[in-house]
Design a protein around this motif. Structure first.
Motif, PDB file in Angstrom:
ATOM      1  N   GLY A  37     -11.175  -8.866  -1.507  1.00  0.00           N
ATOM      2  CA  GLY A  37     -10.702 -10.089  -2.300  1.00  0.00           C
ATOM      3  C   GLY A  37      -9.251 -10.126  -2.511  1.00  0.00           C
ATOM      4  O   GLY A  37      -8.788 -10.924  -3.219  1.00  0.00           O
ATOM      5  N   ILE A  38      -8.473  -9.218  -1.664  1.00  0.00           N
ATOM      6  CA  ILE A  38      -6.949  -9.435  -1.702  1.00  0.00           C
ATOM      7  C   ILE A  38      -6.635  -9.427  -0.285  1.00  0.00           C
ATOM      8  O   ILE A  38      -7.057  -8.406   0.466  1.00  0.00           O
ATOM      9  N   ASP A  39      -5.538 -10.311   0.085  1.00  0.00           N
ATOM     10  CA  ASP A  39      -5.119 -10.419   1.414  1.00  0.00           C
ATOM     11  C   ASP A  39      -4.338  -9.108   1.777  1.00  0.00           C
ATOM     12  O   ASP A  39      -3.606  -8.679   1.123  1.00  0.00           O
ATOM     13  N   GLY A  40      -4.849  -8.485   3.225  1.00  0.00           N
ATOM     14  CA  GLY A  40      -4.056  -7.309   3.376  1.00  0.00           C
ATOM     15  C   GLY A  40      -3.510  -7.708   4.742  1.00  0.00           C
ATOM     16  O   GLY A  40      -3.301  -8.952   5.201  1.00  0.00           O
ATOM     17  N   ASP A  41      -2.957  -6.818   5.506  1.00  0.00           N
ATOM     18  CA  ASP A  41      -2.254  -7.020   6.949  1.00  0.00           C
ATOM     19  C   ASP A  41      -3.123  -6.688   7.900  1.00  0.00           C
ATOM     20  O   ASP A  41      -2.761  -5.923   8.852  1.00  0.00           O
ATOM     21  N   LEU A  42      -4.613  -6.826   7.756  1.00  0.00           N
ATOM     22  CA  LEU A  42      -5.530  -6.347   8.722  1.00  0.00           C
ATOM     23  C   LEU A  42      -5.197  -7.010  10.228  1.00  0.00           C
ATOM     24  O   LEU A  42      -5.096  -8.111  10.201  1.00  0.00           O
TER      25      LEU A  42
ATOM     26  N   LEU B 247     -11.030   3.766   7.892  1.00  0.00           N
ATOM     27  CA  LEU B 247     -10.765   2.191   7.731  1.00  0.00           C
ATOM     28  C   LEU B 247     -10.778   1.905   6.138  1.00  0.00           C
ATOM     29  O   LEU B 247     -11.722   2.470   5.224  1.00  0.00           O
ATOM     30  N   VAL B 248      -9.680   1.397   5.767  1.00  0.00           N
ATOM     31  CA  VAL B 248      -9.087   1.335   4.520  1.00  0.00           C
ATOM     32  C   VAL B 248      -9.499   0.005   4.055  1.00  0.00           C
ATOM     33  O   VAL B 248      -8.548  -0.791   4.731  1.00  0.00           O
ATOM     34  N   LEU B 249     -10.326  -0.685   3.094  1.00  0.00           N
ATOM     35  CA  LEU B 249     -10.595  -2.071   3.100  1.00  0.00           C
ATOM     36  C   LEU B 249     -10.191  -2.457   1.393  1.00  0.00           C
ATOM     37  O   LEU B 249     -10.766  -1.475   0.760  1.00  0.00           O
ATOM     38  N   THR B 250      -9.919  -3.711   1.187  1.00  0.00           N
ATOM     39  CA  THR B 250      -9.822  -4.279  -0.145  1.00  0.00           C
ATOM     40  C   THR B 250     -10.634  -5.507  -0.232  1.00  0.00           C
ATOM     41  O   THR B 250     -10.558  -6.156   0.706  1.00  0.00           O
TER      42      THR B 250
ATOM     43  N   LYS C 282     -12.710  -7.988   8.802  1.00  0.00           N
ATOM     44  CA  LYS C 282     -11.688  -9.174   8.379  1.00  0.00           C
ATOM     45  C   LYS C 282     -12.605 -10.374   8.328  1.00  0.00           C
ATOM     46  O   LYS C 282     -12.258 -11.086   7.228  1.00  0.00           O
ATOM     47  N   VAL C 283     -13.333 -10.775   9.219  1.00  0.00           N
ATOM     48  CA  VAL C 283     -14.198 -11.985   9.095  1.00  0.00           C
ATOM     49  C   VAL C 283     -15.100 -11.937   7.806  1.00  0.00           C
ATOM     50  O   VAL C 283     -15.409 -12.935   7.191  1.00  0.00           O
ATOM     51  N   ALA C 284     -15.566 -10.865   7.425  1.00  0.00           N
ATOM     52  CA  ALA C 284     -16.189 -10.908   5.963  1.00  0.00           C
ATOM     53  C   ALA C 284     -15.500 -10.967   4.820  1.00  0.00           C
ATOM     54  O   ALA C 284     -15.842 -11.130   3.808  1.00  0.00           O
ATOM     55  N   GLY C 285     -14.016 -11.072   4.835  1.00  0.00           N
ATOM     56  CA  GLY C 285     -13.277 -11.226   3.868  1.00  0.00           C
ATOM     57  C   GLY C 285     -12.225  -9.934   3.431  1.00  0.00           C
ATOM     58  O   GLY C 285     -11.508 -10.378   2.631  1.00  0.00           O
ATOM     59  N   PHE C 286     -12.314  -8.964   4.187  1.00  0.00           N
ATOM     60  CA  PHE C 286     -11.699  -7.755   3.729  1.00  0.00           C
ATOM     61  C   PHE C 286     -10.269  -7.777   4.140  1.00  0.00           C
ATOM     62  O   PHE C 286     -10.006  -8.261   5.230  1.00  0.00           O
ATOM     63  N   GLY C 287      -9.362  -7.328   3.326  1.00  0.00           N
ATOM     64  CA  GLY C 287      -7.914  -6.991   3.705  1.00  0.00           C
ATOM     65  C   GLY C 287      -7.987  -5.310   3.985  1.00  0.00           C
ATOM     66  O   GLY C 287      -8.809  -4.658   3.403  1.00  0.00           O
ATOM     67  N   GLY C 288      -6.866  -4.991   4.561  1.00  0.00           N
ATOM     68  CA  GLY C 288      -6.711  -3.525   4.791  1.00  0.00           C
ATOM     69  C   GLY C 288      -6.461  -3.098   6.355  1.00  0.00           C
ATOM     70  O   GLY C 288      -5.944  -4.112   7.005  1.00  0.00           O
ATOM     71  N   GLY C 289      -6.714  -2.072   6.594  1.00  0.00           N
ATOM     72  CA  GLY C 289      -6.437  -1.564   8.259  1.00  0.00           C
ATOM     73  C   GLY C 289      -6.707  -0.149   8.356  1.00  0.00           C
ATOM     74  O   GLY C 289      -7.602   0.484   7.585  1.00  0.00           O
TER      75      GLY C 289
END
Ligand SMILES: [Zn+2]
Lengths: 206, 125
Positions: free
Chosen positions: A201-206, A196-199, A173-180
């Motif tokens: 550059g797009i805000d996620g609900d991590l 661990l599912v990450l995106t 999350k600190v690196a910028g990823f969205g996901g969970g």
């Protein structure tokens, strides 16, 4: 059986004998292929993508990527594991590299990334210099940069406990990823699987 | 290592990551091999959007391949033959053994048996 992460660092643990045993174990092959297919399902990619495989080992996952029609680059810290991948005549490109030192690719290189049974190794402190927090930070920051905007990464791993899951999620999350996290078969002690599912550059609900 | 990959890999030395000179690497003493791969038109079209053409020309010049045009081909309007030529250069041409040098910090990376070694001593990582 003890977890390999507790015995020695990966480049030592996966020596020629261990990596050969691992690569040629049918049960291992089957589980790795199943988890790779599940990771690809979570990525939900169009065909003919450029994919990074982190901790590719002997490329049991890379063979699935090829079957699914993708081009890929695999990186691993174990030269013996990569040697086994060469013996399997895999189609992707192989890199001898330490994910904890970062992903050495320019910004926006990959459409997606996968990692099967590898990122728990980042939490080890095998030598005096090894600082898990620093290694996680360097890994996720460079992975984030190497993905195209909106690119996804799915990392299946074997966490030691909730603390480790929290640490990994926080670093991503600190690196910028969205996901969970996606947890398959949560009711089964033996077959439970963590993804661990990450995106990028797009805000996620991590 | 496929020539395609040379268009994405950059110097791994931490202090180089903010330098525009850490990409592309300079290639020298390279032994090339050809490997037949099935033509994948969709992949070439997909990846060409990302290809840094001047960097690709710099690397092909390093290894003595002058087959590419000076201008980046327009992937939407070119012949299939152009795509096939790109497939040949990017995916089927591989560096079996050789050296890569960072133009910023001069760090030398070895490619042995098609595998580049990016393991760094702790003080550079
Ligand atoms: Zn450098």
């Amino acid at each position: 059986m003890s977890r390999p992460e507790f015995i020695a660092p990966p480049e030592i643990y996966y020596n020629q004998e261990e990596s050969h045993k691992y690569t040629n174990n049918t049960r291992v092959q089957q589980i790795q292929a199943e988890m790779t297919l599940r990771a690809l399902e979570l990525l939900n990619l169009p065909s003919s993508q450029y994919v990074l495989d982190i901790g590719c080992g002997s490329c049991l996952s890379g063979q699935v990527l090829t079957e699914e029609g993708h081009q890929w680059v695999g990186m691993d810290i174990s030269a013996a594991m990569l040697g086994n991948a060469l013996d399997l005549d895999v189609e992707g490109d192989l890199f001898l590299a330490d994910m904890g030192a970062g992903v050495p690719f320019r910004p926006g290189s990959f459409d997606a990334a996968i990692s099967i049974s590898a990122i728990q190794w980042l939490c080890n402190a095998d030598s005096a210099e090894a600082n898990p927090k620093k290694r996680l930070k360097q890994f996720f920051e460079t992975l984030y940069a190497s993905l195209k905007r909106g690119g996804k990464a799915v990392c299946q791993f074997y966490p030691v406990g909730q603390d480790q899951i929290d640490l990994i999620l926080h670093s991503a999350k600190v690196a910028g990823f969205g996901g969970g996290m996606v947890i398959d078969r949560p009711e089964s002690k033996r077959h439970k699987k963590y993804y661990l599912v990450l995106t990028a550059g797009i805000d996620g609900d991590l | 290592m496929k020539l395609l990959t040379t268009n994405f890999v950059q110097c791994a030395v931490k202090s180089c990551s903010s330098s525009s000179n850490c990409f592309p690497l300079h290639f020298t003493e390279c032994e090339l091999v050809h490997e037949d791969l099935e033509f994948d038109e969709d992949f070439i079209k997909n990846v060409m959007v990302k290809i840094d053409w001047p960097a690709l020309l710099s690397v092909t010049r390093d290894i003595g391949n002058n087959s590419l045009p000076e201008e980046k081909p327009n992937i939407e309007s070119c012949d299939e033959q152009v795509l096939r030529d790109l497939h040949l250069v990017l995916l089927e041409t591989q560096i079996k053994d050789g050296k890569m040098i960072c133009k910023n910090c001069d760090h030398l990376y070895h490619i042995k048996n098609t595998i580049p070694n990016f393991l760094l001593p702790p003080h550079l990582a």
